[in-house]
Design an enzyme around this catalytic site. Structure first.
Site, short mmCIF file in Angstrom:
data_model
loop_
_atom_site.label_atom_id
_atom_site.label_comp_id
_atom_site.label_asym_id
_atom_site.label_seq_id
_atom_site.Cartn_x
_atom_site.Cartn_y
_atom_site.Cartn_z
N ASP A 1 0.80 -1.24 0.00
CA ASP A 1 0.00 0.00 0.00
C ASP A 1 0.83 1.29 0.00
O ASP A 1 0.51 2.23 0.74
CB ASP A 1 -0.95 0.01 1.19
CG ASP A 1 -1.88 -1.18 1.22
OD1 ASP A 1 -1.98 -1.89 0.21
OD2 ASP A 1 -2.52 -1.41 2.27
N LYS B 1 -6.35 -5.19 -3.36
CA LYS B 1 -7.04 -5.79 -2.22
C LYS B 1 -8.09 -4.83 -1.70
O LYS B 1 -7.97 -3.61 -1.85
CB LYS B 1 -6.07 -6.18 -1.10
CG LYS B 1 -5.29 -5.06 -0.45
CD LYS B 1 -4.25 -5.65 0.52
CE LYS B 1 -3.45 -4.57 1.22
NZ LYS B 1 -4.25 -3.77 2.15
N CYS C 1 -2.18 -3.20 7.60
CA CYS C 1 -2.13 -4.08 6.43
C CYS C 1 -0.87 -4.93 6.35
O CYS C 1 -0.92 -6.07 5.87
CB CYS C 1 -2.31 -3.26 5.16
SG CYS C 1 -3.94 -2.49 5.05
#
EC number: 3.5.1.110
Length: 233
Positions: free
Chosen positions: A29, A138, A171
């Protein structure tokens, strides 16, 4: 001992051997949402001042990983522009996602945070994928949930995952934990990650990882291990 085929990576709680042909680097991310001023985390009130240093660290890791022939897998977190994938009030994600809560509190941001195709969703300019890198999407914290990650890894014989990115306590940790449950060996490079929240949550996440789910190392040790491998070859 580091050999042309295996890296011996200094780590906590003990060194870990990484077979080069069975190891991938997972970039979690590194989007404007999490690492740029004006992105979701910044707008939601989180301190992103450490993100710039993390970007530089990740660049160095990816350079040596690609040079060693390790796959580099980028994740982007978010949803379709209509937020169908985010779930409605029947989903815990609708209630707990700080991006969704921020948009509900500030209607002028609706449609701008973590929406696929928008600036917030995009990877930061300094960490754009290169030819041969893999990009996955995701919709929840874990990169294994409802994604192609497991099949991508298994089809390549990958068993070892080296994690970098943001946020360590959300995450990164979620994906490493799920990998542990699926029999993947997970290592996080602590100085190539940044937390969402106070400093103590970074320490707590790293403690959890090294004690229960994986290993913790540094970018210098990773690059050093790759360098020793090249010398051994």
């Amino acid at each position: 001992m580091t050999t042309p085929d295996t890296l011996m990576l200094p780590a906590r709680p003990e060194p870990i051997a990484l077979p080069v042909d069975k190891t991938a680097v997972i970039v979690i991310d590194m989007q404007n949402a999490y690492a740029s001023p004006g992105g979701y985390l910044d707008l939601a009130g989180f301190d992103i001042s450490g993100a710039a240093a993390v970007i530089d660290k990740i660049k160095g890791v990816l350079d040596v990983a690609r040079g060693a022939g390790m796959p580099v897998i980028y994740f982007q977190n978010g949803w379709d522009s209509d937020y169908v994938e985010a779930g409605g009030p029947g989903s815990p994600n609708w209630h707990k996602s700080n991006a969704l809560k921020t948009m509900r509190a500030r209607p002028e941001l609706q449609g701008k945070l973590l929406a696929r195709g928008g600036w917030d969703y995009d990877l930061v300019d300094a960490l754009k994928p290169e030819p041969g890198d893999i990009q996955l999407h995701k919709t929840r914290y874990s990169g294994f949930f409802n994604s192609q990650l497991d099949s991508v890894l298994r089809s390549r014989g990958i068993r070892h995952l080296v994690f970098v990115g943001i946020a360590t306590n959300v995450c990164v940790e979620s994906t490493l934990r799920d990998g542990f449950f699926l029999e993947y060996f997970g290592t996080v490079l602590e100085d190539a990650t940044h937390q969402a929240g106070p400093d103590f949550v970074q320490k707590a996440a790293l403690y959890n990882i090294e004690t229960f789910f994986g290993w913790v190392s540094t970018t210098a040790d990773f690059k050093g291990a790759v360098g020793q491998r090249e010398g051994a070859g």
